[in-house]
Write an enzyme that holds these catalytic residues in place. Sequence first.
Site, PDB file in Angstrom:
ATOM      1  N   ASP A  28       1.026  -1.505   0.021  1.00  0.00           N
ATOM      2  CA  ASP A  28      -0.184   0.009   0.081  1.00  0.00           C
ATOM      3  C   ASP A  28       1.013   0.807  -0.050  1.00  0.00           C
ATOM      4  O   ASP A  28       1.748   1.288   0.484  1.00  0.00           O
ATOM      5  CB  ASP A  28      -1.344  -0.224   1.397  1.00  0.00           C
ATOM      6  CG  ASP A  28      -2.054   1.066   1.746  1.00  0.00           C
ATOM      7  OD1 ASP A  28      -1.832   2.083  -0.150  1.00  0.00           O
ATOM      8  OD2 ASP A  28      -2.442   1.158   2.521  1.00  0.00           O
ATOM      9  N   ASN A  30      -0.559   4.338  -0.344  1.00  0.00           N
ATOM     10  CA  ASN A  30      -0.868   5.614   0.531  1.00  0.00           C
ATOM     11  C   ASN A  30      -1.808   5.346   1.632  1.00  0.00           C
ATOM     12  O   ASN A  30      -2.612   6.845   2.183  1.00  0.00           O
ATOM     13  CB  ASN A  30      -2.147   6.388  -0.932  1.00  0.00           C
ATOM     14  CG  ASN A  30      -2.727   5.756  -1.219  1.00  0.00           C
ATOM     15  OD1 ASN A  30      -2.950   4.235  -0.773  1.00  0.00           O
ATOM     16  ND2 ASN A  30      -4.357   5.994  -1.640  1.00  0.00           N
ATOM     17  N   ASP A  32      -4.035   3.925   2.385  1.00  0.00           N
ATOM     18  CA  ASP A  32      -5.943   3.904   3.544  1.00  0.00           C
ATOM     19  C   ASP A  32      -6.067   2.215   3.405  1.00  0.00           C
ATOM     20  O   ASP A  32      -7.024   1.877   3.099  1.00  0.00           O
ATOM     21  CB  ASP A  32      -6.030   3.773   1.907  1.00  0.00           C
ATOM     22  CG  ASP A  32      -6.031   2.682   0.294  1.00  0.00           C
ATOM     23  OD1 ASP A  32      -4.667   1.662   0.240  1.00  0.00           O
ATOM     24  OD2 ASP A  32      -6.876   3.455  -1.011  1.00  0.00           O
ATOM     25  N   ASP A  36      -1.606  -1.542  -3.999  1.00  0.00           N
ATOM     26  CA  ASP A  36      -2.004  -0.164  -5.008  1.00  0.00           C
ATOM     27  C   ASP A  36      -1.196  -0.530  -5.749  1.00  0.00           C
ATOM     28  O   ASP A  36       0.403  -0.613  -5.795  1.00  0.00           O
ATOM     29  CB  ASP A  36      -2.128   0.999  -4.942  1.00  0.00           C
ATOM     30  CG  ASP A  36      -1.179   1.352  -3.393  1.00  0.00           C
ATOM     31  OD1 ASP A  36      -0.071   1.618  -4.047  1.00  0.00           O
ATOM     32  OD2 ASP A  36      -1.926   2.551  -3.152  1.00  0.00           O
ATOM     33  N   ASP A 105      -5.096 -10.339 -15.675  1.00  0.00           N
ATOM     34  CA  ASP A 105      -6.378 -11.366 -16.153  1.00  0.00           C
ATOM     35  C   ASP A 105      -7.292 -10.881 -16.800  1.00  0.00           C
ATOM     36  O   ASP A 105      -7.482  -8.944 -16.707  1.00  0.00           O
ATOM     37  CB  ASP A 105      -7.072 -11.170 -14.420  1.00  0.00           C
ATOM     38  CG  ASP A 105      -7.098 -11.853 -13.948  1.00  0.00           C
ATOM     39  OD1 ASP A 105      -7.828 -13.097 -14.256  1.00  0.00           O
ATOM     40  OD2 ASP A 105      -6.811 -12.596 -12.487  1.00  0.00           O
ATOM     41  N   ASP A 207      -9.648 -16.084 -16.858  1.00  0.00           N
ATOM     42  CA  ASP A 207     -10.620 -16.545 -15.592  1.00  0.00           C
ATOM     43  C   ASP A 207     -11.757 -16.655 -16.148  1.00  0.00           C
ATOM     44  O   ASP A 207     -12.715 -17.014 -17.241  1.00  0.00           O
ATOM     45  CB  ASP A 207     -11.165 -14.674 -15.402  1.00  0.00           C
ATOM     46  CG  ASP A 207     -11.871 -15.005 -13.795  1.00  0.00           C
ATOM     47  OD1 ASP A 207     -11.759 -15.800 -12.972  1.00  0.00           O
ATOM     48  OD2 ASP A 207     -13.165 -14.945 -13.495  1.00  0.00           O
ATOM     49  N   GLU A 266      -7.907 -20.367 -16.910  1.00  0.00           N
ATOM     50  CA  GLU A 266      -8.461 -21.202 -15.951  1.00  0.00           C
ATOM     51  C   GLU A 266      -9.214 -21.750 -16.072  1.00  0.00           C
ATOM     52  O   GLU A 266     -10.122 -22.707 -16.586  1.00  0.00           O
ATOM     53  CB  GLU A 266      -9.104 -19.966 -14.969  1.00  0.00           C
ATOM     54  CG  GLU A 266      -9.334 -20.500 -13.042  1.00  0.00           C
ATOM     55  CD  GLU A 266     -10.559 -19.631 -12.450  1.00  0.00           C
ATOM     56  OE1 GLU A 266     -10.279 -20.320 -11.086  1.00  0.00           O
ATOM     57  OE2 GLU A 266     -11.355 -19.521 -13.018  1.00  0.00           O
ATOM     58  N   HIS A 341      -4.900 -16.708  -5.143  1.00  0.00           N
ATOM     59  CA  HIS A 341      -5.943 -16.122  -4.339  1.00  0.00           C
ATOM     60  C   HIS A 341      -7.278 -16.907  -4.120  1.00  0.00           C
ATOM     61  O   HIS A 341      -7.789 -16.139  -3.272  1.00  0.00           O
ATOM     62  CB  HIS A 341      -6.056 -14.917  -5.026  1.00  0.00           C
ATOM     63  CG  HIS A 341      -6.947 -14.549  -6.657  1.00  0.00           C
ATOM     64  ND1 HIS A 341      -6.103 -16.084  -7.668  1.00  0.00           N
ATOM     65  CD2 HIS A 341      -7.364 -14.626  -6.507  1.00  0.00           C
ATOM     66  CE1 HIS A 341      -7.080 -15.959  -8.512  1.00  0.00           C
ATOM     67  NE2 HIS A 341      -8.055 -14.866  -8.221  1.00  0.00           N
ATOM     68  N   ASP A 342      -7.611 -17.880  -4.700  1.00  0.00           N
ATOM     69  CA  ASP A 342      -8.613 -18.632  -4.272  1.00  0.00           C
ATOM     70  C   ASP A 342      -8.814 -19.755  -3.845  1.00  0.00           C
ATOM     71  O   ASP A 342      -9.413 -20.862  -3.159  1.00  0.00           O
ATOM     72  CB  ASP A 342      -9.157 -19.015  -6.171  1.00  0.00           C
ATOM     73  CG  ASP A 342      -9.685 -18.116  -6.736  1.00  0.00           C
ATOM     74  OD1 ASP A 342      -9.846 -17.146  -6.485  1.00  0.00           O
ATOM     75  OD2 ASP A 342      -9.656 -18.554  -8.172  1.00  0.00           O
TER      76      ASP A 342
HETATM   77  O1  ISL Z   1     -15.790 -23.459 -10.033  1.00  0.00           O
HETATM   78  C1  ISL Z   1     -15.921 -22.909  -8.529  1.00  0.00           C
HETATM   79  C2  ISL Z   1     -16.705 -22.843  -7.979  1.00  0.00           C
HETATM   80  O2  ISL Z   1     -16.692 -23.743  -6.648  1.00  0.00           O
HETATM   81  C3  ISL Z   1     -15.046 -21.978  -8.249  1.00  0.00           C
HETATM   82  O3  ISL Z   1     -13.503 -23.141  -8.579  1.00  0.00           O
HETATM   83  C4  ISL Z   1     -14.422 -21.452  -9.604  1.00  0.00           C
HETATM   84  O4  ISL Z   1     -14.217 -21.852 -10.737  1.00  0.00           O
HETATM   85  C5  ISL Z   1     -13.658 -19.976  -9.268  1.00  0.00           C
HETATM   86  O5  ISL Z   1     -13.930 -19.651  -8.672  1.00  0.00           O
HETATM   87  C6  ISL Z   1     -12.971 -19.291 -10.093  1.00  0.00           C
HETATM   88  O6  ISL Z   1     -12.776 -18.462  -9.726  1.00  0.00           O
HETATM   89  C7  ISL Z   1     -12.214 -16.639 -10.632  1.00  0.00           C
HETATM   90  O7  ISL Z   1     -13.603 -16.506 -11.125  1.00  0.00           O
HETATM   91  C8  ISL Z   1     -13.715 -16.165  -9.509  1.00  0.00           C
HETATM   92  C9  ISL Z   1     -13.002 -15.084  -8.575  1.00  0.00           C
HETATM   93  O8  ISL Z   1     -14.118 -15.012  -7.821  1.00  0.00           O
HETATM   94  C10 ISL Z   1     -12.403 -16.027  -8.383  1.00  0.00           C
HETATM   95  O9  ISL Z   1     -11.390 -15.641  -7.711  1.00  0.00           O
HETATM   96  C11 ISL Z   1     -11.400 -16.037  -9.453  1.00  0.00           C
HETATM   97  O10 ISL Z   1     -10.081 -16.505 -10.010  1.00  0.00           O
HETATM   98  C12 ISL Z   1     -15.193 -15.204 -10.818  1.00  0.00           C
HETATM   99  O11 ISL Z   1     -14.986 -14.507 -11.014  1.00  0.00           O
HETATM  100 CA    CA Z   2      -3.976   2.173  -1.212  1.00  0.00          CA
END
Ligand code: ISL
Ligand code: CA
Length: 570
Positions: A28, A30, A32, A36, A105, A207, A266, A341-342
């Site tokens: 970060d 700034n 907040d 960023d 992305d 995505d 993905e 991140h998921d």
């Molecule tokens: O199919 C699923 C339901 O459990 C998940 O694995 C899904 O494929 C996954 O969450 C999709 O991820 C991507 O698209 C989402 C977003 O929230 C995720 O961060 C991203 O990586 C919607 O855009």
């Molecule tokens: Ca910031």
Amino acid sequence: MSNNDLDIQKKWWKEAVIYQIYPRSFMDSNNDGIGDLKGIISRLDYIKSLGIDIVWLNPINKSPNDDNGYDISDYEAIMEEFGTMQDFDELLNGLHARNIKLVMDLVVNHSSDEHKWFVEARKSRDNPYRDYYHWWPAEKGKPPFRKSFFDVNGQAWEYDAVTNSYYLHYFSVKQPDLNWENPKLRKEIYDMMKFWIRKGIDGFRMDVITFISKDINFPTITQEYLDENYNGSWTNYYAHGPKLHKYLKEINKEVLSKYDVMTVAEGAGIGAGDALKFVDEDMKKLDMLYHFDGTNLGYLPNQYKHMDPNGYSLVAFKEVYTKWNKKVAKKGWGTIYLGNHDQPRMLSRWGNDATEYREASSKMLTTFLLTMRGTPYYYAGDEIGMSNIRFDKINDYRDIETLNMYEKIKKENGDLQYFLDGQKISGRDNGRTPFQWDNTNNAGFTGGTPWLTINPDCKTVNVAYEEIDPDSVLHYFRKMVKLRKSLPELVYGSYKTIDKKNANIYAYTRTLNDRSVLVMLNFSDQQISFSAPVSAGSVDEVLLNNLQNCKAHKNVFQLQPYQALIVRLL
Ligand code: ISL
Ligand code: CA
């Protein structure tokens, strides 16, 4: 050695190590509390010091942040919290100046409901943007059930009174699905992709791209039908729309074929048997895809990502990666990742974050990622051994998936405690806590209040601390990246597993032009005696060892808990 090794077409993205940055949580600038672009710019030298080749940035486009940027309201503008287009240009130049490429992305299964297309589309049934989305007129009755992953009722059709119609949203109500049947929409997307490529970016992470095609007759679907045809799963059903491959070919023809950019899909809902339909170079669609067969292992069936009490089986783990590699051994190309991140943190999910094993198991997993065949996708924070935060209370979470799932279970009078226990293992916010730079306030991430609580282990798990310690997880990551880059067999070499049924050790060779290395990884907290299938004299030197000692007698190695060894075979 097989001749096929030599036939593999060389590509920069096959030789690269990809470093994924979740911008909200990296740095970060700034105060907040939100990471960023300027923050990333201030850390470019750190990123360069890792030795990585490509940065993949999670979405940075304008967004109301219902799903942290996966709900885009303007594809050609930058999210206000993250900065300006000028900042973006500076970031891109800063990366390129350091010989690092940038992959962005691409979120085009859905937009935000605040995107001007949707704002228009919902106004009237004859609005010119109406067909940019999927609608079901209410006079036809209730639409056939479709599951939504992030809806508080689990329903993917949302009623919109203005036009007395339902719109489709596989994710949250604020993420309406785009209608790819409409050539005008497709053209807008291709133009947008070109806009970013012309700016100089080097590729796209696409995505949920497997979901873009729908059967627009919207047939009624029963659980039996899903069981019989899609292994019981809506994700698998969504991933097999009738025109998906037509669209992928068109994306390639209209955009990708014109530039030297890389793509990675993905691959939600895609099995190994389908891999080549996406990544066979002769089919001219995409370069890579990442699957979920690995990351889904060990969860109990039909329960929201709760871990099987017996954990996951290493034998099954090996089977998954071996099976996928086989599919792309001669054509196409694979990917390797253990977190993003998921996902929860790789250390907590696949290693052991107890103090005594934290470092060894982090390094062991890093060794796996960087010695496998396929392009490694390495998630920022794993190079310092960040772990799951394991929030106790729902109020600690920020992720729409966790929050809305909680609401849904509450409505259904389900077991909320059981759900929260599961989230400690699998909740996405575990992988999203801010990056740990040093042991000052807020781990050096922000001078303000961080948007998501920082992991208290930041006092000892942080960059500053690990820079000083020559044996740190961080230094090991750099060494491992260097080793991968110095040994072509680790990139293009063939892969062969050894002792497949061994429940504790993952061992394999990588071979190119008669040069072989043997990788031995102890995934357990026990000392394991492992007989390498080579004659005593043929183990040459130890190329990398995540622990101090290497106890070996002839070809029998005494592998310590979470030990990783790479040896050269003669
Ligand atoms: O199919 C699923 C339901 O459990 C998940 O694995 C899904 O494929 C996954 O969450 C999709 O991820 C991507 O698209 C989402 C977003 O929230 C995720 O961060 C991203 O990586 C919607 O855009
Ligand atoms: Ca910031």
